[in-house]
Design a protein around this motif. Structure first.
Motif, PDB file in Angstrom:
ATOM      1  N   SER A 121      36.331 -50.236  34.299  1.00  0.00           N
ATOM      2  CA  SER A 121      37.016 -49.011  34.711  1.00  0.00           C
ATOM      3  C   SER A 121      38.437 -48.937  34.184  1.00  0.00           C
ATOM      4  N   VAL A 122      39.058 -50.092  33.899  1.00  0.00           N
ATOM      5  CA  VAL A 122      40.425 -50.102  33.372  1.00  0.00           C
ATOM      6  C   VAL A 122      40.438 -50.090  31.845  1.00  0.00           C
ATOM      7  N   CYS A 123      39.520 -50.833  31.225  1.00  0.00           N
ATOM      8  CA  CYS A 123      39.560 -51.008  29.766  1.00  0.00           C
ATOM      9  C   CYS A 123      38.755 -49.960  29.004  1.00  0.00           C
ATOM     10  N   ASN A 124      37.696 -49.429  29.600  1.00  0.00           N
ATOM     11  CA  ASN A 124      36.810 -48.529  28.853  1.00  0.00           C
ATOM     12  C   ASN A 124      37.201 -47.064  28.944  1.00  0.00           C
ATOM     13  N   ILE A 125      38.028 -46.690  29.907  1.00  0.00           N
ATOM     14  CA  ILE A 125      38.374 -45.282  30.077  1.00  0.00           C
ATOM     15  C   ILE A 125      39.791 -45.189  30.617  1.00  0.00           C
ATOM     16  N   GLU A 126      40.456 -44.100  30.268  1.00  0.00           N
ATOM     17  CA  GLU A 126      41.863 -43.959  30.655  1.00  0.00           C
ATOM     18  C   GLU A 126      42.008 -43.686  32.142  1.00  0.00           C
TER      19      GLU A 126
ATOM     20  N   ALA B  40      42.787 -51.917  40.828  1.00  0.00           N
ATOM     21  CA  ALA B  40      41.583 -51.086  40.914  1.00  0.00           C
ATOM     22  C   ALA B  40      41.095 -51.107  42.359  1.00  0.00           C
ATOM     23  N   ASP B  41      40.931 -49.926  42.939  1.00  0.00           N
ATOM     24  CA  ASP B  41      40.489 -49.783  44.322  1.00  0.00           C
ATOM     25  C   ASP B  41      38.963 -49.765  44.349  1.00  0.00           C
ATOM     26  N   LEU B  42      38.352 -50.645  45.128  1.00  0.00           N
ATOM     27  CA  LEU B  42      36.895 -50.769  45.193  1.00  0.00           C
ATOM     28  C   LEU B  42      36.274 -49.961  46.329  1.00  0.00           C
ATOM     29  N   ARG B  43      37.064 -49.259  47.107  1.00  0.00           N
ATOM     30  CA  ARG B  43      36.507 -48.485  48.215  1.00  0.00           C
ATOM     31  C   ARG B  43      35.800 -47.224  47.713  1.00  0.00           C
TER      32      ARG B  43
ATOM     33  N   TYR C  19      30.402 -38.798  46.224  1.00  0.00           N
ATOM     34  CA  TYR C  19      30.879 -40.089  46.713  1.00  0.00           C
ATOM     35  C   TYR C  19      30.656 -41.133  45.610  1.00  0.00           C
ATOM     36  N   TYR C  20      31.710 -41.851  45.239  1.00  0.00           N
ATOM     37  CA  TYR C  20      31.599 -42.860  44.193  1.00  0.00           C
ATOM     38  C   TYR C  20      32.530 -44.022  44.519  1.00  0.00           C
ATOM     39  N   ARG C  21      32.304 -45.135  43.821  1.00  0.00           N
ATOM     40  CA  ARG C  21      33.162 -46.315  43.961  1.00  0.00           C
ATOM     41  C   ARG C  21      33.199 -47.052  42.626  1.00  0.00           C
ATOM     42  N   ILE C  22      34.241 -47.845  42.436  1.00  0.00           N
ATOM     43  CA  ILE C  22      34.381 -48.646  41.217  1.00  0.00           C
ATOM     44  C   ILE C  22      33.573 -49.924  41.396  1.00  0.00           C
ATOM     45  N   GLN C  23      32.578 -50.101  40.540  1.00  0.00           N
ATOM     46  CA  GLN C  23      31.699 -51.255  40.615  1.00  0.00           C
ATOM     47  C   GLN C  23      32.189 -52.407  39.747  1.00  0.00           C
ATOM     48  N   ASN C  24      32.758 -52.096  38.593  1.00  0.00           N
ATOM     49  CA  ASN C  24      33.264 -53.109  37.670  1.00  0.00           C
ATOM     50  C   ASN C  24      34.716 -52.780  37.346  1.00  0.00           C
ATOM     51  N   PRO C  25      35.678 -53.464  37.965  1.00  0.00           N
ATOM     52  CA  PRO C  25      37.096 -53.124  37.718  1.00  0.00           C
ATOM     53  C   PRO C  25      37.518 -53.292  36.263  1.00  0.00           C
ATOM     54  N   MET C  26      36.965 -54.293  35.580  1.00  0.00           N
ATOM     55  CA  MET C  26      37.357 -54.534  34.194  1.00  0.00           C
ATOM     56  C   MET C  26      36.957 -53.356  33.303  1.00  0.00           C
TER      57      MET C  26
ATOM     58  N   ASP D  61      28.113 -45.161  34.267  1.00  0.00           N
ATOM     59  CA  ASP D  61      27.845 -46.604  34.239  1.00  0.00           C
ATOM     60  C   ASP D  61      28.697 -47.327  33.185  1.00  0.00           C
ATOM     61  N   PRO D  62      28.905 -46.784  31.965  1.00  0.00           N
ATOM     62  CA  PRO D  62      29.805 -47.485  31.020  1.00  0.00           C
ATOM     63  C   PRO D  62      31.249 -47.547  31.477  1.00  0.00           C
ATOM     64  N   TRP D  63      31.629 -46.751  32.464  1.00  0.00           N
ATOM     65  CA  TRP D  63      33.001 -46.763  32.976  1.00  0.00           C
ATOM     66  C   TRP D  63      33.170 -47.730  34.142  1.00  0.00           C
TER      67      TRP D  63
END
Length: 297
Positions: A147-152, A109-112, A138-145, A198-200
């Protein structure tokens, strides 16, 4: 008496039958957790057996398996590890981490901060004007877990949600609001997108309206309206200037009329200005003072 005894026996029999039925239902319900426990126990046994086999293979092929067991991820990345289909708690990284090649898989998961252009959207505003609007998000991944488990696909889902949010927000605004209140519209869109993603595990940092394109006929109508407004304003300014000039001339005439010599001096000053501009012949009339003497007689 015999009938009473028969009735009591029948009621007792019915109660026993109901208790038996309830016991059978309870027994059937209690069998379900047992099967689940058996399945979980079987999966645990299989998982342990696969892990033992994997560790044995790693030990037997020790120098070679180092390239497959140790992984490196960058400072701006995190790794989510799945062991036999189950996610391990916590994200790994940055740096070096260990996996078991046969039973572990991981997702990066890329956090940039990522930016993308929202394609131009044909929108009908609240005052029935069709405009084409595009934006940048402009967005970024805040919670890698999450972003991977809750959405494809978090990135694609964020893009689609941005398009629909842009259409919904601008459809409730008038053309004047879109052209003048871009900052407020962008802030409201950013807040709505942030709540939706936010849930993603995605954080929307900023939304900007990049361009608003109007139809050619609407551009001509707005240009004609602006030109008419400027012409009306110019006429009002010219009228105010004429009014002020007439007042100043009236005051000057009152001052000159108070002294006859002032009018003669003004006349001579005008002749001086005319002679300085061009070489011309000027017919100098009699002094006005002499004419006033004859006018009195």
């Amino acid at each position: 008496m015999s009938e009473a005894k028969m009735g009591s026996r029948s009621r007792v029999g019915d109660a026993e039958n109901q208790q038996g039925t309830s016991q059978r239902v309870d027994n059937s319900y209690n069998c379900q957790p047992g099967s689940g426990d058996q399945d979980s126990g079987t999966s645990a046994i299989c998982s342990g057996f696969l892990m033992v086999i994997s560790v044995v293979i790693i030990i037997l092929t020790f120098p070679i398996t180092l390239c497959f067991c140790f992984k490196i991820i960058q400072e701006y990345e995190r790794a989510i590890i799945f062991r036999i289909g189950r996610v391990l708690p916590g994200a790994r990284g940055p740096g070096l981490f260990f996996i078991i090649p046969c039973i572990d898989t991981f997702v990066k998961a890329d956090l940039r901060t990522v930016s993308f252009d929202v394609p131009p959207q044909e929108i009908l505003t609240r005052d029935s004007v069709t405009v084409s609007v595009d934006a940048v998000v402009y967005y970024r991944i805040q919670n890698p877990m999450m972003s991977v488990c809750n959405i494809e696909d978090a990135a694609n889902s964020t893009r689609l949600l941005s398009q629909t949010t842009l259409r919904n927000f601008l459809g409730m605004c008038t053309l004047t609001e879109i052209l003048t209140d871009r900052d407020q519209i962008s802030q409201r869109m950013q807040k709505t997108l942030d709540e939706g993603t936010d849930p993603w595990g995605v954080k929307v940092e900023r939304v900007e309206l990049k361009d608003v394109r109007l139809p050619v006929q609407m551009q001509r109508a707005m240009a004609a309206e602006a030109e008419a407004t400027r012409e009306a304003r110019a006429k009002v300014i010219a009228a105010e200037g004429e009014q002020n000039a007439s007042r100043a001339l009236k005051e000057a005439a009152d001052v000159i009329s108070a002294s006859p010599a002032a009018l003669q001096l003004r006349y001579l000053q005008t002749l001086t200005q005319i002679s300085a501009e061009k070489n011309s012949t000027i017919l100098f009339p009699l002094p006005i003072d002499l004419l006033t003497a004859f006018s009195k007689k």
